[in-house]
Design a protein around this motif. Structure first.
Motif, PDB file in Angstrom:
ATOM      1  N   ALA A 167      28.033  63.601  68.632  1.00 21.61           N
ATOM      2  CA  ALA A 167      29.367  63.391  68.259  1.00 21.61           C
ATOM      3  C   ALA A 167      30.060  62.818  69.634  1.00 21.61           C
ATOM      4  CB  ALA A 167      30.047  64.000  67.325  1.00 21.61           C
TER       5      ALA A 167
ATOM      6  N   ARG B 189      28.611  59.423  70.967  1.00 23.81           N
ATOM      7  CA  ARG B 189      28.926  58.459  69.804  1.00 23.81           C
ATOM      8  C   ARG B 189      30.457  58.072  70.172  1.00 23.81           C
ATOM      9  NH1 ARG B 189      31.961  58.834  65.714  1.00 23.81           N
ATOM     10  NH2 ARG B 189      31.941  57.310  63.776  1.00 23.81           N
ATOM     11  N   ASP B 190      31.364  59.028  70.370  1.00 22.21           N
ATOM     12  CA  ASP B 190      32.726  58.674  70.495  1.00 22.21           C
ATOM     13  C   ASP B 190      33.053  58.010  71.828  1.00 22.21           C
ATOM     14  OD1 ASP B 190      33.422  59.829  68.167  1.00 22.21           O
ATOM     15  OD2 ASP B 190      34.205  61.690  69.120  1.00 22.21           O
TER      16      ASP B 190
ATOM     17  N   MET C 217      27.494  49.361  67.247  1.00 16.91           N
ATOM     18  CA  MET C 217      27.731  50.998  66.879  1.00 16.91           C
ATOM     19  C   MET C 217      27.893  51.467  65.411  1.00 16.91           C
ATOM     20  SD  MET C 217      27.799  52.517  69.769  1.00 16.91           S
ATOM     21  CE  MET C 217      28.299  54.156  69.028  1.00 16.91           C
ATOM     22  N   GLN C 218      28.182  50.332  64.618  1.00 16.99           N
ATOM     23  CA  GLN C 218      28.421  50.511  63.168  1.00 16.99           C
ATOM     24  C   GLN C 218      26.974  50.800  62.551  1.00 16.99           C
ATOM     25  OE1 GLN C 218      30.724  47.273  62.109  1.00 16.99           O
ATOM     26  NE2 GLN C 218      32.914  48.174  62.301  1.00 16.99           N
TER      27      GLN C 218
ATOM     28  N   ASP D 281      25.901  54.211  63.173  1.00 12.25           N
ATOM     29  CA  ASP D 281      26.579  54.956  62.240  1.00 12.25           C
ATOM     30  C   ASP D 281      26.012  55.132  61.083  1.00 12.25           C
ATOM     31  OD1 ASP D 281      28.517  56.417  63.709  1.00 12.25           O
ATOM     32  OD2 ASP D 281      30.024  55.110  63.110  1.00 12.25           O
ATOM     33  N   THR D 282      25.383  53.976  60.336  1.00  8.95           N
ATOM     34  CA  THR D 282      24.617  53.815  59.198  1.00  8.95           C
ATOM     35  C   THR D 282      23.345  54.300  59.196  1.00  8.95           C
ATOM     36  OG1 THR D 282      24.432  51.587  59.517  1.00  8.95           O
ATOM     37  CG2 THR D 282      26.334  52.198  58.489  1.00  8.95           C
TER      38      THR D 282
ATOM     39  N   TRP E  44      21.731  56.091  62.075  1.00  6.17           N
ATOM     40  CA  TRP E  44      21.432  57.186  62.754  1.00  6.17           C
ATOM     41  C   TRP E  44      22.403  58.580  63.048  1.00  6.17           C
ATOM     42  CZ3 TRP E  44      16.161  56.481  64.014  1.00  6.17           C
ATOM     43  CH2 TRP E  44      15.886  55.251  64.185  1.00  6.17           C
ATOM     44  N   LEU E  45      23.619  58.107  63.031  1.00  5.09           N
ATOM     45  CA  LEU E  45      24.637  58.803  63.321  1.00  5.09           C
ATOM     46  C   LEU E  45      25.883  59.396  62.440  1.00  5.09           C
ATOM     47  CD1 LEU E  45      25.357  57.505  66.799  1.00  5.09           C
ATOM     48  CD2 LEU E  45      23.679  59.180  66.431  1.00  5.09           C
ATOM     49  N   GLY E  46      25.796  58.631  61.265  1.00  7.37           N
ATOM     50  CA  GLY E  46      27.063  58.789  60.450  1.00  7.37           C
ATOM     51  C   GLY E  46      26.701  60.206  59.649  1.00  7.37           C
TER      52      GLY E  46
ATOM     53  N   PRO F 197      23.549  59.254  57.466  1.00  9.19           N
ATOM     54  CA  PRO F 197      22.831  58.321  57.973  1.00  9.19           C
ATOM     55  C   PRO F 197      21.322  58.300  57.396  1.00  9.19           C
ATOM     56  CG  PRO F 197      22.449  60.212  59.050  1.00  9.19           C
ATOM     57  CD  PRO F 197      23.356  60.581  58.175  1.00  9.19           C
TER      58      PRO F 197
ATOM     59  N   TYR G 179      31.932  54.440  71.507  1.00 10.76           N
ATOM     60  CA  TYR G 179      32.852  53.581  70.672  1.00 10.76           C
ATOM     61  C   TYR G 179      33.922  53.242  71.606  1.00 10.76           C
ATOM     62  CZ  TYR G 179      31.719  53.237  65.496  1.00 10.76           C
ATOM     63  OH  TYR G 179      30.814  53.026  64.502  1.00 10.76           O
TER      64      TYR G 179
END
Length: 192
Positions: free
Chosen positions: A46, A49-50, A66-67, A70-71, A73-75, A78, A53
């Motif tokens: 995270a 990720r931040d 980045m979206q 998220d969808t 790998w990271l959200g 995911p 972003y």
């Protein structure tokens, strides 16, 4: 690892980020940092990720990338959760080349298409006997099929760097140093 790299690069191409990536801009840093996430502890994903972003804030294409991250790998939910793609503190093969080697050897032993089940069983029994013999040798102190020395060195370098990361907790510095290591020694053909 190579699977994630190829997926990320394809997404960059789809979004039209290839030229920005080659220009060593923020796109370059974000994509490379995302490619090293498998070596991070889950609680640090995270943070990375931040940070990425923030770097992507002024670039709509990079925000789209980045979206995607998220969808996929990271959200929160995911497509591929962390436990599937994490290589943190995983020793051993980073690829499936050893499996491909086994299948190649198996195909050479069979030597013709569509063997009957009895031929296949006989070949698999021979493999089992060979592996049983190797286990006996290992249990008696022999070394069998030692890992390639260059892979051993690369694994040791990654392990040493990970030890430093665990002591410092500085994930961004770790990723940047890991990037240098990976693209210099492990994936030199991807060093653009």
């Amino acid at each position: 690892m190579e699977h994630i790299l190829s997926r990320l690069w394809r997404k960059c191409q789809t979004l039209g980020l290839s030229s920005s990536y080659m220009g060593h801009s923020d796109v370059h840093k974000v994509v490379r940092r995302m490619s090293t996430l498998p070596f991070c502890r889950e609680e640090h994903v995270a943070i990375v990720r931040d940070t990425c972003y923030q770097m992507a804030a002024n670039n709509s294409l990079l925000l789209s990338f980045m979206q995607y991250m998220d969808t996929t790998w990271l959200g929160v939910r995911p497509l591929f959760p962390y436990k599937i793609w994490s290589r943190y503190r995983v020793l051993g093969p980073r690829t499936n080349n050893h499996l491909e080697g086994f299948h190649h050897a198996l195909n050479r032993k069979i030597s013709y298409a569509h063997p009957n089940i009895y031929t296949l069983i006989k070949i698999l029994i021979n493999y089992q006997n060979s592996n049983d013999l190797k286990l006996i040798q290992i249990n008696n102190g022999s070394t069998v099929n030692r890992i390639n020395y260059s892979y051993e060195i690369k694994d040791r370098m990654i392990s040493n760097l990970t030890d430093i990361y665990e002591e410092s907790e500085d994930v961004i510095t770790f990723l940047d140093e890991l990037l240098s290591l990976l693209y210099k020694y492990v994936f030199p053909n991807l060093s653009n």
